[in-house]
Motif scaffolding. Sequence first.
Motif, PDB file in Angstrom:
ATOM      1  N   GLY A  31       0.625  -1.065  -0.206  1.00  6.78           N
ATOM      2  CA  GLY A  31       0.101   0.051  -0.040  1.00  6.78           C
ATOM      3  C   GLY A  31       0.711   1.287   0.177  1.00  6.78           C
ATOM      4  N   ARG A  32       1.984   1.041  -0.966  1.00  8.89           N
ATOM      5  CA  ARG A  32       3.158   2.291  -0.576  1.00  8.89           C
ATOM      6  C   ARG A  32       2.908   2.829  -1.844  1.00  8.89           C
ATOM      7  NH1 ARG A  32       8.085  -0.448   1.883  1.00  8.89           N
ATOM      8  NH2 ARG A  32       7.429  -0.880   4.505  1.00  8.89           N
ATOM      9  N   VAL A  33       2.180   2.353  -2.869  1.00  5.47           N
ATOM     10  CA  VAL A  33       2.357   3.472  -4.101  1.00  5.47           C
ATOM     11  C   VAL A  33       0.806   3.344  -4.053  1.00  5.47           C
ATOM     12  CG1 VAL A  33       2.127   2.682  -6.501  1.00  5.47           C
ATOM     13  CG2 VAL A  33       4.050   1.857  -5.288  1.00  5.47           C
ATOM     14  N   SER A 113      24.763   0.941   1.387  1.00  4.67           N
ATOM     15  CA  SER A 113      23.939   1.355   1.932  1.00  4.67           C
ATOM     16  C   SER A 113      23.495   3.067   1.323  1.00  4.67           C
ATOM     17  CB  SER A 113      24.083   1.791   3.536  1.00  4.67           C
ATOM     18  OG  SER A 113      24.797   2.400   3.933  1.00  4.67           O
ATOM     19  N   LEU A 114      22.418   3.288   1.368  1.00  6.48           N
ATOM     20  CA  LEU A 114      21.811   4.788   0.819  1.00  6.48           C
ATOM     21  C   LEU A 114      22.886   5.694   1.551  1.00  6.48           C
ATOM     22  CD1 LEU A 114      17.988   4.629   0.704  1.00  6.48           C
ATOM     23  CD2 LEU A 114      19.472   4.808  -0.580  1.00  6.48           C
ATOM     24  N   ASP A 115      23.410   5.875   3.032  1.00  5.44           N
ATOM     25  CA  ASP A 115      24.356   6.560   3.586  1.00  5.44           C
ATOM     26  C   ASP A 115      25.693   7.080   2.841  1.00  5.44           C
ATOM     27  OD1 ASP A 115      22.192   8.034   5.438  1.00  5.44           O
ATOM     28  OD2 ASP A 115      22.922   6.355   6.790  1.00  5.44           O
ATOM     29  N   ALA A 116      26.206   5.573   2.589  1.00  7.15           N
ATOM     30  CA  ALA A 116      27.197   5.230   1.924  1.00  7.15           C
ATOM     31  C   ALA A 116      27.049   6.154   0.391  1.00  7.15           C
ATOM     32  CB  ALA A 116      27.469   3.762   1.676  1.00  7.15           C
ATOM     33  N   ALA A 117      26.069   5.405   0.253  1.00  5.41           N
ATOM     34  CA  ALA A 117      25.558   6.308  -1.515  1.00  5.41           C
ATOM     35  C   ALA A 117      25.834   8.354  -1.544  1.00  5.41           C
ATOM     36  CB  ALA A 117      24.014   5.978  -1.836  1.00  5.41           C
ATOM     37  N   GLN A 135      11.950   6.660  -0.373  1.00  4.78           N
ATOM     38  CA  GLN A 135      11.836   5.744   0.891  1.00  4.78           C
ATOM     39  C   GLN A 135      13.330   6.851   0.426  1.00  4.78           C
ATOM     40  OE1 GLN A 135      10.196   2.615   2.369  1.00  4.78           O
ATOM     41  NE2 GLN A 135       8.202   3.519   1.306  1.00  4.78           N
ATOM     42  N   GLY A 136      13.926   6.687   2.102  1.00  2.00           N
ATOM     43  CA  GLY A 136      14.967   6.687   2.134  1.00  2.00           C
ATOM     44  C   GLY A 136      16.074   7.988   1.619  1.00  2.00           C
ATOM     45  N   ASP A 156       7.758  12.254   0.585  1.00  2.81           N
ATOM     46  CA  ASP A 156       8.467  13.128   1.744  1.00  2.81           C
ATOM     47  C   ASP A 156       9.603  13.861   2.103  1.00  2.81           C
ATOM     48  OD1 ASP A 156       5.557  12.521   2.125  1.00  2.81           O
ATOM     49  OD2 ASP A 156       5.662  11.111   3.415  1.00  2.81           O
ATOM     50  N   PRO A 157       9.277  14.949   2.337  1.00  2.00           N
ATOM     51  CA  PRO A 157      10.812  15.411   2.960  1.00  2.00           C
ATOM     52  C   PRO A 157      11.273  14.605   4.340  1.00  2.00           C
ATOM     53  CG  PRO A 157       9.109  17.109   3.732  1.00  2.00           C
ATOM     54  CD  PRO A 157       8.331  16.046   2.746  1.00  2.00           C
ATOM     55  N   PRO A 158      12.867  15.625   4.723  1.00  2.00           N
ATOM     56  CA  PRO A 158      13.355  16.143   4.285  1.00  2.00           C
ATOM     57  C   PRO A 158      14.467  15.693   2.816  1.00  2.00           C
ATOM     58  CG  PRO A 158      14.888  14.902   5.733  1.00  2.00           C
ATOM     59  CD  PRO A 158      13.197  13.941   5.867  1.00  2.00           C
ATOM     60  N   LEU A 159      14.265  16.271   2.150  1.00  4.23           N
ATOM     61  CA  LEU A 159      14.204  16.445   0.432  1.00  4.23           C
ATOM     62  C   LEU A 159      16.390  17.283   0.283  1.00  4.23           C
ATOM     63  CD1 LEU A 159      11.325  16.242  -1.931  1.00  4.23           C
ATOM     64  CD2 LEU A 159      12.791  15.048  -0.876  1.00  4.23           C
ATOM     65  N   PRO A 160      16.522  16.807  -0.739  1.00  2.92           N
ATOM     66  CA  PRO A 160      18.310  17.575  -0.595  1.00  2.92           C
ATOM     67  C   PRO A 160      17.733  19.223  -1.157  1.00  2.92           C
ATOM     68  CG  PRO A 160      18.219  16.065  -1.846  1.00  2.92           C
ATOM     69  CD  PRO A 160      17.194  15.840  -1.282  1.00  2.92           C
ATOM     70  N   ALA A 161      18.125  20.029  -0.281  1.00  7.38           N
ATOM     71  CA  ALA A 161      18.089  22.179  -1.115  1.00  7.38           C
ATOM     72  C   ALA A 161      17.453  22.236  -2.255  1.00  7.38           C
ATOM     73  CB  ALA A 161      19.065  22.775  -0.041  1.00  7.38           C
TER      74      ALA A 161
END
Length: 245
Positions: A31-33, A113-117, A135-136, A156-161
């Motif tokens: 149900g996320r889409v 991971s996304l953090d490493a990306a 997500q992420g 959803d935020p937060p997004l890059p400025a």
Amino acid sequence: MRLLVLGGTGEARALAAALHPGHDVITSLAGRVRDPRLPVGQVRIGGFGGPAALAEWLRRESIDAVVDATHPFAERISASAATAAAQAGVPLVLLRRPGWAAGPGDVWHRVGSLDAAALAVASLGERVFLTTGRQGLAAFADCPQWFLIRCVDPPDPPLPARSEVVLARGPYTVDGETGLMREHRIDVLVTKDSGGPLTAAKLAAARDLGVPVVVVDRPAAPDVPVVGTVAAALAWLGVSNLSAG
């Protein structure tokens, strides 16, 4: 048979079509889409409430087998399904398409991971095509680069400025991806290793343009039987369907 397919992928829809109408198939979507592509047969939307609740549901609904055909990065759902199926004594197989592999001319940087990306893009470019889904995205919120963010539903935020969001759903073409990356002067692509042909055109476009790609590796799969195609899943279920790929 009465089967539960944990879906949301093209493989899940193809499996439901191959099993219908000869078997009683219930496809569960998270149900996320907002406007998902629906498979044939019964569809259930929403979570089960954790492994114990799913195990009880499997027993109550007299499910004969479970096919986990969720996205390769749906780590929590897959772990919950594996635990629930074991508790309920219901056989489960993981249908997971093979990941992508770099070829001649590709410049890939694999990360865990996304953090490493987010750390990796700092040394690779200033204009980033971010295709990891909605997500992420918080992992990139503090990055100074400019981002073209593509996802199916608004994030959803937060997004890059410094960012622009484009809403689109695959499949994509190499020409279309090449044009998009040229238009926005993209110099680095970030993607998850989703595998499959639906979104692979961006990789070919990046290769042709000489754009480096940051590839986020998949999480480890649970300790359950794994198959890579719909045909293999049908064989595991003991169903013959020569048209399934």
